[in-house]
Design a protein around this motif. Sequence first.
Motif, PDB file in Angstrom:
ATOM      1  N   ILE A  77     -38.842 -39.802   9.162  1.00  0.00           N
ATOM      2  CA  ILE A  77     -37.903 -39.003   8.383  1.00  0.00           C
ATOM      3  C   ILE A  77     -38.545 -38.542   7.071  1.00  0.00           C
ATOM      4  O   ILE A  77     -38.213 -39.019   5.990  1.00  0.00           O
ATOM      5  CB  ILE A  77     -36.562 -39.722   8.127  1.00  0.00           C
ATOM      6  N   PRO A  78     -39.471 -37.600   7.171  1.00  0.00           N
ATOM      7  CA  PRO A  78     -40.112 -37.062   5.964  1.00  0.00           C
ATOM      8  C   PRO A  78     -39.138 -36.189   5.181  1.00  0.00           C
ATOM      9  O   PRO A  78     -38.457 -35.334   5.754  1.00  0.00           O
ATOM     10  CB  PRO A  78     -41.271 -36.248   6.523  1.00  0.00           C
ATOM     11  N   ARG A  79     -39.081 -36.376   3.874  1.00  0.00           N
ATOM     12  CA  ARG A  79     -38.134 -35.636   3.037  1.00  0.00           C
ATOM     13  C   ARG A  79     -38.843 -34.700   2.072  1.00  0.00           C
ATOM     14  O   ARG A  79     -38.718 -33.496   2.148  1.00  0.00           O
ATOM     15  CB  ARG A  79     -37.255 -36.620   2.251  1.00  0.00           C
ATOM     16  N   GLN A  80     -39.569 -35.277   1.110  1.00  0.00           N
ATOM     17  CA  GLN A  80     -40.279 -34.487   0.116  1.00  0.00           C
ATOM     18  C   GLN A  80     -41.747 -34.886   0.115  1.00  0.00           C
ATOM     19  O   GLN A  80     -42.109 -35.993   0.527  1.00  0.00           O
ATOM     20  CB  GLN A  80     -39.670 -34.700  -1.280  1.00  0.00           C
ATOM     21  N   ILE A  89     -51.999 -35.768   0.356  1.00  0.00           N
ATOM     22  CA  ILE A  89     -50.573 -35.471   0.391  1.00  0.00           C
ATOM     23  C   ILE A  89     -49.794 -36.778   0.497  1.00  0.00           C
ATOM     24  O   ILE A  89     -50.082 -37.605   1.377  1.00  0.00           O
ATOM     25  CB  ILE A  89     -50.210 -34.567   1.582  1.00  0.00           C
ATOM     26  N   LEU A  90     -48.823 -36.968  -0.393  1.00  0.00           N
ATOM     27  CA  LEU A  90     -47.889 -38.094  -0.276  1.00  0.00           C
ATOM     28  C   LEU A  90     -46.595 -37.590   0.343  1.00  0.00           C
ATOM     29  O   LEU A  90     -46.095 -36.508  -0.014  1.00  0.00           O
ATOM     30  CB  LEU A  90     -47.588 -38.697  -1.642  1.00  0.00           C
ATOM     31  N   VAL A  91     -46.044 -38.387   1.238  1.00  0.00           N
ATOM     32  CA  VAL A  91     -44.807 -38.042   1.919  1.00  0.00           C
ATOM     33  C   VAL A  91     -43.791 -39.149   1.674  1.00  0.00           C
ATOM     34  O   VAL A  91     -44.066 -40.321   1.949  1.00  0.00           O
ATOM     35  CB  VAL A  91     -45.021 -37.897   3.445  1.00  0.00           C
ATOM     36  N   ALA A  92     -42.615 -38.781   1.150  1.00  0.00           N
ATOM     37  CA  ALA A  92     -41.517 -39.740   0.998  1.00  0.00           C
ATOM     38  C   ALA A  92     -40.695 -39.733   2.277  1.00  0.00           C
ATOM     39  O   ALA A  92     -40.227 -38.681   2.716  1.00  0.00           O
ATOM     40  CB  ALA A  92     -40.643 -39.362  -0.194  1.00  0.00           C
ATOM     41  N   PRO A 151     -36.659 -43.429  -0.515  1.00  0.00           N
ATOM     42  CA  PRO A 151     -37.348 -42.599  -1.500  1.00  0.00           C
ATOM     43  C   PRO A 151     -37.150 -41.125  -1.184  1.00  0.00           C
ATOM     44  O   PRO A 151     -37.065 -40.726  -0.020  1.00  0.00           O
ATOM     45  CB  PRO A 151     -38.813 -43.009  -1.342  1.00  0.00           C
ATOM     46  N   TYR A 152     -37.107 -40.310  -2.214  1.00  0.00           N
ATOM     47  CA  TYR A 152     -36.890 -38.863  -2.026  1.00  0.00           C
ATOM     48  C   TYR A 152     -37.787 -38.073  -2.992  1.00  0.00           C
ATOM     49  O   TYR A 152     -38.797 -37.531  -2.605  1.00  0.00           O
ATOM     50  CB  TYR A 152     -35.411 -38.541  -2.232  1.00  0.00           C
ATOM     51  N   TYR A 162     -44.397 -41.258 -10.032  1.00  0.00           N
ATOM     52  CA  TYR A 162     -42.965 -41.573 -10.078  1.00  0.00           C
ATOM     53  C   TYR A 162     -42.329 -41.318  -8.721  1.00  0.00           C
ATOM     54  O   TYR A 162     -42.616 -40.320  -8.050  1.00  0.00           O
ATOM     55  CB  TYR A 162     -42.267 -40.736 -11.143  1.00  0.00           C
ATOM     56  N   VAL A 163     -41.437 -42.228  -8.334  1.00  0.00           N
ATOM     57  CA  VAL A 163     -40.711 -42.130  -7.071  1.00  0.00           C
ATOM     58  C   VAL A 163     -39.236 -42.357  -7.360  1.00  0.00           C
ATOM     59  O   VAL A 163     -38.866 -43.352  -7.998  1.00  0.00           O
ATOM     60  CB  VAL A 163     -41.209 -43.186  -6.053  1.00  0.00           C
ATOM     61  N   ALA A 164     -38.386 -41.451  -6.882  1.00  0.00           N
ATOM     62  CA  ALA A 164     -36.946 -41.604  -7.048  1.00  0.00           C
ATOM     63  C   ALA A 164     -36.356 -42.180  -5.776  1.00  0.00           C
ATOM     64  O   ALA A 164     -36.158 -41.470  -4.785  1.00  0.00           O
ATOM     65  CB  ALA A 164     -36.300 -40.266  -7.392  1.00  0.00           C
ATOM     66  N   ASN A 165     -36.129 -43.502  -5.776  1.00  0.00           N
ATOM     67  CA  ASN A 165     -35.336 -44.131  -4.725  1.00  0.00           C
ATOM     68  C   ASN A 165     -33.884 -43.692  -4.873  1.00  0.00           C
ATOM     69  O   ASN A 165     -33.493 -43.108  -5.886  1.00  0.00           O
ATOM     70  CB  ASN A 165     -35.399 -45.652  -4.855  1.00  0.00           C
ATOM     71  N   GLN A 166     -33.060 -44.041  -3.886  1.00  0.00           N
ATOM     72  CA  GLN A 166     -31.659 -43.667  -4.014  1.00  0.00           C
ATOM     73  C   GLN A 166     -30.945 -44.450  -5.117  1.00  0.00           C
ATOM     74  O   GLN A 166     -29.899 -44.012  -5.601  1.00  0.00           O
ATOM     75  CB  GLN A 166     -30.919 -43.829  -2.689  1.00  0.00           C
TER      76      GLN A 166
END
Length: 431
Positions: A77-80, A89-92, A151-152, A162-166
């Motif tokens: 489930i790749p988001r951003q 490339i990093l995939v959240a 993570p998104y 920086y990573v924005a978890n829910q």
Amino acid sequence: MNRANALAVMTLALLLGACGSDEHDFEQTLGPAPELPEPERGVLPSMTIAEPAPWGEQKPSVPQGYSVTAIATDLKIPRQTLVLPNGDILVAEGRGGNAAKLKPKDVIAGYIKASGNTKVKGGDRLTLLRDADGDGRYELQTVFADELNAPYGLALHESSLYVANQDALLRFDYREGQTEASGPPNKVADLPAEINHHWTKALTISEDGRLLYVGIGSNSNITERGMAAEVDRAMIWQIDAATGAYKPYATGLRNPMALAIQPGSGQLWAVVNERDELGENLVPDYLTSVREGGFYGWPYSYWGQNLDPRVRPQDPAKVASAIAPDYSLGAHVAALGLDFSTAAMGEAFAEGVFVGEHGSWNREQPVGYKVVFVPFRDGRPAGPPQDFVTGFRSADGTTRGRPVGVTVDPRGALIVADDLANTLWRVTPTP
């Protein structure tokens, strides 16, 4: 939602009548000055369930002079995505929300969306891809960090990732070239996560790295859970990277799904998903520059001072201050991705933004399911949206993919996350 509930909701929608606006062309609702129809009340949304299908040997369609390649096909489930300075490339990856806590009335109101969704379990991780020899094939795919919480949003400034978890904004120490996190992250700030009707947390960072911007969606369609459930929601937070202190930067944005800083000007832009159940062509999802201290209408009004007749009590003073967005993308396209283009993407697509449209779940004739390009002139949107990556949904109703995040690689590529096929696509100009 189980099959019985989905069928019950669809049957009820058919009995009440589809929320169509046949006399009003969808195309009329696009651009900086959309022609909006009258709101329709008392009906449930038309519910179009996409039928997932594998890509097989097929690929999305791109304009002449461009090619598209799948660079990862087994994601969770790749988001951003985020292109790092060395080209990695990093995939959240992940799926958030607390759908189990929703009550039956929420299902009837259409809050659990019937749409094509992957059956894969979310990874709750960051995956790193590397193309070491620059041939367009990413031969290394490894887990950079795991045990995250949906993570998104992703952002980088120098040695801070920086990573924005829910539920929280996190910071990892980052050293260029590393393939996995050197240790656990530090928490910068907690983020609203109770119930999480809208769980995603969009993220971007100021050019100097001092300020972070986090998009936080509402906890309802139009405050059905009461305003207490909406505290600190439907807004963009500004967070001090050093201290974690935050303040509302702009409010009244129902669900800001992607944020980006305009190169050169430092202006913050967002794509926002608007409210449901006012008709197939209301309310437009939009692209807008974001003013500090600005109010954008939700829940009292939409597209400036257009009152939402369902919201009681109203707030005339807030409505009078509501800012109309810059650019309509059309109702229910579900805009989830945003990034500014560069000259490396070719002359025709050099100035503007790419927008990932996940696709509608509540229109009789589906819209979205593509990546569009919005051309800019003198720093502002200028002209109709142009299709850039299409073919995710076929005319027969089958859906092979649903685009989410879009990221421009400065070397000349657009990275598109597809969370239905769990694939990352790379679109490049051909020599």
